[in-house]
Design a protein around this motif. Sequence first.
Motif, PDB file in Angstrom:
ATOM      1  N   GLN A   1     -35.711 -19.404  17.269  1.00 27.39           N
ATOM      2  CA  GLN A   1     -36.258 -19.673  16.763  1.00 27.39           C
ATOM      3  C   GLN A   1     -35.836 -19.226  15.102  1.00 27.39           C
ATOM      4  N   VAL A   2     -35.002 -20.405  14.424  1.00 22.59           N
ATOM      5  CA  VAL A   2     -34.057 -19.470  13.323  1.00 22.59           C
ATOM      6  C   VAL A   2     -35.112 -20.014  11.909  1.00 22.59           C
ATOM      7  N   GLN A   3     -35.732 -18.488  11.372  1.00 19.63           N
ATOM      8  CA  GLN A   3     -36.360 -18.244  10.232  1.00 19.63           C
ATOM      9  C   GLN A   3     -35.745 -18.423   9.036  1.00 19.63           C
ATOM     10  N   LEU A   4     -35.418 -18.911   7.556  1.00 22.41           N
ATOM     11  CA  LEU A   4     -35.147 -18.481   6.165  1.00 22.41           C
ATOM     12  C   LEU A   4     -36.215 -18.022   5.888  1.00 22.41           C
ATOM     13  N   GLN A   5     -35.415 -17.373   5.107  1.00 23.77           N
ATOM     14  CA  GLN A   5     -37.372 -16.767   3.803  1.00 23.77           C
ATOM     15  C   GLN A   5     -36.236 -16.520   2.586  1.00 23.77           C
ATOM     16  N   GLU A   6     -36.539 -17.240   1.292  1.00 24.69           N
ATOM     17  CA  GLU A   6     -36.220 -16.800  -0.077  1.00 24.69           C
ATOM     18  C   GLU A   6     -36.913 -15.736  -1.008  1.00 24.69           C
ATOM     19  N   SER A   7     -36.105 -14.493  -1.650  1.00 26.87           N
ATOM     20  CA  SER A   7     -37.320 -14.151  -2.575  1.00 26.87           C
ATOM     21  C   SER A   7     -36.225 -13.996  -3.438  1.00 26.87           C
ATOM     22  N   GLY A   8     -37.022 -13.172  -4.550  1.00 26.70           N
ATOM     23  CA  GLY A   8     -36.792 -13.392  -5.678  1.00 26.70           C
ATOM     24  C   GLY A   8     -37.252 -13.440  -7.368  1.00 26.70           C
ATOM     25  N   PRO A   9     -37.557 -13.047  -8.445  1.00 28.75           N
ATOM     26  CA  PRO A   9     -38.014 -13.446  -9.594  1.00 28.75           C
ATOM     27  C   PRO A   9     -38.773 -14.639  -9.094  1.00 28.75           C
ATOM     28  N   GLY A  10     -40.138 -14.781 -10.055  1.00 25.23           N
ATOM     29  CA  GLY A  10     -40.514 -16.002 -10.418  1.00 25.23           C
ATOM     30  C   GLY A  10     -40.316 -16.247 -12.097  1.00 25.23           C
ATOM     31  N   LEU A  11     -39.927 -15.711 -12.070  1.00 24.47           N
ATOM     32  CA  LEU A  11     -39.883 -16.243 -13.819  1.00 24.47           C
ATOM     33  C   LEU A  11     -38.034 -15.262 -13.955  1.00 24.47           C
ATOM     34  N   SER A 101     -25.993 -27.791   9.867  1.00 27.42           N
ATOM     35  CA  SER A 101     -25.294 -27.300  10.950  1.00 27.42           C
ATOM     36  C   SER A 101     -24.493 -29.231  11.851  1.00 27.42           C
ATOM     37  N   GLY A 102     -24.257 -29.487  10.607  1.00 31.20           N
ATOM     38  CA  GLY A 102     -23.049 -30.186  10.631  1.00 31.20           C
ATOM     39  C   GLY A 102     -21.667 -30.520   9.671  1.00 31.20           C
ATOM     40  N   PRO A 103     -20.969 -31.094   9.598  1.00 30.70           N
ATOM     41  CA  PRO A 103     -19.545 -31.165   8.986  1.00 30.70           C
ATOM     42  C   PRO A 103     -20.257 -31.387   7.849  1.00 30.70           C
ATOM     43  N   HIS A 104     -21.748 -31.993   7.168  1.00 29.84           N
ATOM     44  CA  HIS A 104     -20.954 -31.912   5.944  1.00 29.84           C
ATOM     45  C   HIS A 104     -22.537 -30.872   4.951  1.00 29.84           C
ATOM     46  N   TYR A 105     -21.671 -30.232   4.351  1.00 28.62           N
ATOM     47  CA  TYR A 105     -22.520 -28.948   4.451  1.00 28.62           C
ATOM     48  C   TYR A 105     -23.745 -28.857   2.416  1.00 28.62           C
ATOM     49  N   ASP A 106     -23.366 -30.065   1.982  1.00 26.29           N
ATOM     50  CA  ASP A 106     -24.607 -31.135   1.402  1.00 26.29           C
ATOM     51  C   ASP A 106     -25.654 -31.874   1.899  1.00 26.29           C
ATOM     52  N   SER A 107     -26.073 -31.999   3.321  1.00 28.23           N
ATOM     53  CA  SER A 107     -26.594 -32.839   3.697  1.00 28.23           C
ATOM     54  C   SER A 107     -27.059 -32.625   5.192  1.00 28.23           C
ATOM     55  N   ASP A 108     -25.969 -31.596   5.990  1.00 29.32           N
ATOM     56  CA  ASP A 108     -26.930 -31.924   7.144  1.00 29.32           C
ATOM     57  C   ASP A 108     -27.519 -30.337   7.976  1.00 29.32           C
ATOM     58  N   TYR A 109     -29.186 -30.786   7.158  1.00 30.39           N
ATOM     59  CA  TYR A 109     -29.809 -29.399   7.735  1.00 30.39           C
ATOM     60  C   TYR A 109     -30.559 -29.171   9.154  1.00 30.39           C
ATOM     61  N   ASP A 110     -30.665 -28.795   9.707  1.00 29.08           N
ATOM     62  CA  ASP A 110     -31.369 -28.256  10.310  1.00 29.08           C
ATOM     63  C   ASP A 110     -32.440 -27.311  10.755  1.00 29.08           C
ATOM     64  N   TYR A 111     -31.885 -26.062   9.762  1.00 31.81           N
ATOM     65  CA  TYR A 111     -33.231 -24.951   8.829  1.00 31.81           C
ATOM     66  C   TYR A 111     -33.588 -25.209   7.233  1.00 31.81           C
ATOM     67  N   TRP A 112     -34.666 -24.743   7.244  1.00 40.96           N
ATOM     68  CA  TRP A 112     -34.784 -23.915   5.859  1.00 40.96           C
ATOM     69  C   TRP A 112     -36.269 -23.191   5.523  1.00 40.96           C
ATOM     70  N   GLY A 113     -35.870 -22.529   4.061  1.00 37.93           N
ATOM     71  CA  GLY A 113     -36.823 -21.969   4.360  1.00 37.93           C
ATOM     72  C   GLY A 113     -38.048 -22.601   3.513  1.00 37.93           C
ATOM     73  N   GLN A 114     -39.242 -21.785   3.077  1.00 37.60           N
ATOM     74  CA  GLN A 114     -40.028 -22.320   2.339  1.00 37.60           C
ATOM     75  C   GLN A 114     -39.556 -22.738   0.714  1.00 37.60           C
ATOM     76  N   GLY A 115     -38.715 -22.478   0.635  1.00 37.05           N
ATOM     77  CA  GLY A 115     -38.628 -22.090  -0.881  1.00 37.05           C
ATOM     78  C   GLY A 115     -39.189 -21.197  -2.194  1.00 37.05           C
ATOM     79  N   THR A 116     -38.700 -20.565  -2.992  1.00 32.26           N
ATOM     80  CA  THR A 116     -39.414 -20.358  -4.692  1.00 32.26           C
ATOM     81  C   THR A 116     -39.567 -21.476  -5.784  1.00 32.26           C
ATOM     82  N   GLN A 117     -40.206 -20.727  -5.761  1.00 34.01           N
ATOM     83  CA  GLN A 117     -40.009 -21.252  -7.104  1.00 34.01           C
ATOM     84  C   GLN A 117     -39.366 -20.122  -8.606  1.00 34.01           C
ATOM     85  N   VAL A 118     -38.799 -20.900  -9.289  1.00 32.25           N
ATOM     86  CA  VAL A 118     -38.557 -20.364 -10.493  1.00 32.25           C
ATOM     87  C   VAL A 118     -38.915 -20.793 -11.772  1.00 32.25           C
ATOM     88  N   PHE A 119     -39.148 -19.971 -12.474  1.00 36.05           N
ATOM     89  CA  PHE A 119     -39.363 -20.846 -14.127  1.00 36.05           C
ATOM     90  C   PHE A 119     -37.949 -19.877 -15.322  1.00 36.05           C
TER      91      PHE A 119
END
Length: 122
Positions: A1-11, A101-119
Motif C-alpha cells: 500500500q502506497v502512502q503519501l504524507q505532506e508536511s510543511g508550515p501551515g502559515l 498512474s496513467g498518462p494524464h499527470y493532471d488527473s490519473d491519480y491512484d494514491y493521495w496524501g491527506q492534504g495540508t492546509q496552508v494559509f
Amino acid sequence: QVQLQESGPGLVKPSQTLSLTCTVSGGSITTSYYRWSWIRQPPGKGLEWMGVIAYDGSTTISPSLKSRTSISGDTSKNRFSLQLSSVTPEDTAVYYCARVSGPHYDSDYDYWGQGTQVFVSS
C-alpha cells in the motif's frame, strides 16, 4: 500500500516562499512509469494541478504557476518537494501530493496524501 504524507508550515507570510514536502512509503519515487504531482484546492474552488515530477527527476509545471514554482526530488529519503515563491493570500489552499498512474499527470491519480492546509497571511 502506497502512502503519501505532506508536511510543511501551515502559515506563510505574503511574498515569502512556501515549501512543502511529500514523503512516500510503500513505493519508490524512482520506480519507472509513475509520476508524482502536487495539487491544491483553494477555499470554495476546485482542484488545481500545480506540477509533476517523474521517476527520472524531470518536471513539468503548470504554465500558470511556472514562474513561481519548482519541484524537486530526494531519492535518498524517497520524497519530493514543492517550492512556491512570492506567495499571496490567493495561494491559501489545501495542498495535496498524489501519485500519477496513467498518462494524464493532471488527473490519473491512484494514491493521495491527506492534504495540508496552508494559509498565506501577515
